[in-house]
Each structure stands twice: as structure tokens, then as C-alpha cells.
Design an enzyme around this catalytic site. Sequence first.
Site, short mmCIF file in Angstrom:
data_model
loop_
_atom_site.label_atom_id
_atom_site.label_comp_id
_atom_site.label_asym_id
_atom_site.label_seq_id
_atom_site.Cartn_x
_atom_site.Cartn_y
_atom_site.Cartn_z
N TYR A 198 0.84 -1.20 0.00
CA TYR A 198 0.00 0.00 0.00
C TYR A 198 0.87 1.25 0.00
CZ TYR A 198 1.00 0.58 5.01
OH TYR A 198 1.62 0.77 6.22
N CYS A 199 0.27 2.37 -0.39
CA CYS A 199 0.93 3.68 -0.34
C CYS A 199 -0.16 4.73 -0.13
CB CYS A 199 1.75 3.94 -1.60
SG CYS A 199 0.81 3.81 -3.14
N THR A 200 0.14 5.99 -0.37
CA THR A 200 -0.81 7.07 -0.05
C THR A 200 -2.04 7.06 -0.96
OG1 THR A 200 1.03 8.46 0.69
CG2 THR A 200 -1.07 9.55 0.28
N ILE A 227 -4.23 4.71 0.84
CA ILE A 227 -4.80 5.03 2.16
C ILE A 227 -5.98 5.98 2.04
CG2 ILE A 227 -4.28 6.05 4.41
CD1 ILE A 227 -1.29 5.28 3.77
#
Length: 455
Positions: A198-200, A227
Site C-alpha cells: 500500500y501507499c498514499t 490510504i
Amino acid sequence: MQLYNTLSAEERAQLIEQAGEKRLTLSFYAYAKIENPEQFRNDLFIAWNALGALGRTYIAHEGINAQMSVPAENFDAFRDTLEVYDFMKGIRLNVAVEQDDLSFLKLTVKVRNKIVADGLDDATFDVTNKGIHLGAKDFNELLNDPDVVLVDFRNHYESEVGHFKGAITPDVDTFRESLPIINEQLQKHKEDKKLVMYCTGGIRCEKASAYFKHQGFKNVYQLEGGIIEYTRQVKAEGLESKFIGKNFVFDHRLGERITDDIIANCHQCGKPCDTHVNCANEGCHLLFIQCDECHEAMHGCCSNECVDIIQLPIEEQRRLRKGEQKGNLIFKKGKSENLKFKKERNVFEEIVPVKVAKVTEIRKKKAERKIYVAQGEHYFTKASVAQFIIENKELNIGDQIVIQGPTTGEERMTLTAMKVNGQNVEKAVVGDKVTFEVPFRIRLSDKLFTIVKND
């Protein structure tokens, strides 16, 4: 034809406050083959500038990556400027969890070699062979699988203030550093583990998932929309948030609160805190975590040396920082010798969060905003009475007002009495010439604002 900014950040902030309009902070990306990035860049700048859109956008032959601030009333028109391009039809716009009208103060659209600096040679692998995308519900369920290895593909200053429970959080300054580190550490799990990343907002995982599949990982998954989209779905569907703390963002806000868990500490005193600031010394500008007490004691600086510098005349400060290149140091807060309570973390370390009843944040959105109402018309010296022409919004008895100008500065007061055409009134409307007593002289260049408290 305007293709670049003509206003400074300060001038833009003042215009936004005067207009009193609500703005939306959002982000989006798209991988696509763009034949002429320069022309694409110019077309977007012209269209967005006309809508009052601000933000930071990178364009390359491989696609577009954007973080924007758009007037709420122009949201649909902004989407229309994207959907005229086939590769952006139906594109997902990640609207921020928390809104701040001043998140971006300039419109910057730049052509780059890549839309994300990943250090990869795209010609060596199939960048379209990506991992399986997961929505929030499926993502939560998959995290219960004991064969899952969850990896945070953000940088250390991002994961330090918030991450998913049980995630590997590489202690790196850049995305490109994390790829070989994770690849090396997980070599023995290529076939028996499920690699979940996952990342932003999702863009880093788009490339990372394809890279790891090319490296031989059999089961690769990624959080759809990152996110930001995960948080939206969690709220909309009433799901448990397995992300704790804050989501770091690359605009004026420096973070969106997702849960009340504090998983970081003040880098100057060690108390639980997750409020990022940039050192008030422009010649340093170091990004670090600072609590309210240290912020006040250190005047927003990272060191006593920087406190000494900000007390010098502005011209002397400019002279001292002339020619200094600090860009590569801004995000290296974990390595700064100025910070006593910096964390040395193992990437597999589990951090125990601290729950707080009320979270205070230095860099949270402003507690108030100014709305432009009237222009200075006259000052009656003997009576100490100011006259203004109402040009925008109404003015009411009891309003908190600001009178501001280059000579006057910023004067605040509560309006207790006023007259229109010599008669006492409770309310003045657009077109009225209103007069009231002031304890200072006004000028014709002065403007009158009302103060509106944010919730």
C-alpha cells in the site's frame, strides 16, 4: 496566453481568503502513453488556471500524477477537463479526508522523465502486469491471512506517524530505496507468501506490484486507491480501520488524521506527538515532529542555531542562505543531529500506539478564515470615523472584523455600532456606505474582512 503563475503564494492566499470560497483538496494519477508531454502540460495549465485550480502536477511520457486544490463549485468542470482525454475517462479522484482551503497556493505543472521517481528501467519488465487490486473490505479480510506479508511503500517520515497494523515500514528516504531492500528481505517468500502493498494514493504500488511480479513473486496484491480511498470506503461502509495514526500528505497540511492513535514522538522532547512542521528558519526548512510546547519554546525551529538565525533581520537571513542547497536535507529528519529523540527503527518493529482523548495539531487547518467585505472610502480625522463601501457579503453588528492594508497592517475589532446614511443600522448590504468609529487611521487602500470560525 498565461502558462505560468503570476502571483506569489502570499498573494494567492489573500485572494482565497477574500473570496471566502470552499475548496477541495484531491489527487489522481493515470499511466498512459503521452506523445507530447509539453503540449499536454500547457493545455492542462490553461484549462485549470481558468477554473482557479491550484496544486502540483507531474507529467511524463508515461502518464500524469497530480495533487490539487479546486474550488468546490468548479469540481465538475475540473473533472470535465480530465475526461476529454480517453485515458482519464472515469478517473478516480481521491478527495482528501480533511479539507484546507490553503492546502496549495500555486498551480505548478511540470514535465518530468517519470511521474514517480522509482529508479526502474521500465523497458526491462511489463509495467502493465500489475498486482490484484483490493478494496477496503477485501483488504481487511486478507490481512487476517497468516501467509500475508504487508509492506508500506512510503518513506520513513510518512510511516512514522501512521501505518497499517503489522506492516513492514522500511526506514528509507525515497521510494526507489525501498524496492531493492524489500526484494532482498523477502526473497525466500516469493512463492509461499502473499505480498500485499500500500501507499498514499496508489500510484507507487502500480509500479511496485509489476516490479515484484517480474522479480518472481507469485501472489501480489495492492490496496486500490491507497490510504486515501481506503479511508473513504471504511467510513462509507462502516468498516474497522486497520490503519492507525495519520496519513502524511505532501501539501500545506502535512497530514490527515485517520485515527486518534499517536504512534510517533516529538523529536525534541520525546513526548507522544505526530505533528510535522518545517523548521521556521528558511535556510534549514528541516521536516520534523514537534509538540506544541517545543513549538512555542523553540519558535518553530529545530535547533538553537536556527532560533538565533530567525531573530536576525530578513535581509541578513537571505544573505546567509544564499546559494545553500537544502532540498535533499528537508526530509532527512530521522538522520538530523539536531534532534535528540529521533527513532532508530527496525523495519519489522511493532509500534504500540498511544491513545489520546483530544488531539491538538500545530499545522491543522486554520481555526478561522477571512472573508472580504468592503473597501476603504474615507477617514474622518476629527471624529475618528472610518467609511467603507460594502462590495461583497453583508456586514452585521457583532461581527468580528479585520481592517488590513500595507500601511495600516492588520487591525482587529468587534463591530458594536455602525451607520448607513447617518442612521444607526444592524446590517449593511452590498452598495451601502457604512461608517463606524475606529481607534486608528484607515487608508483608501485598506480592506475590511469578517472573521469566520472553522468548525
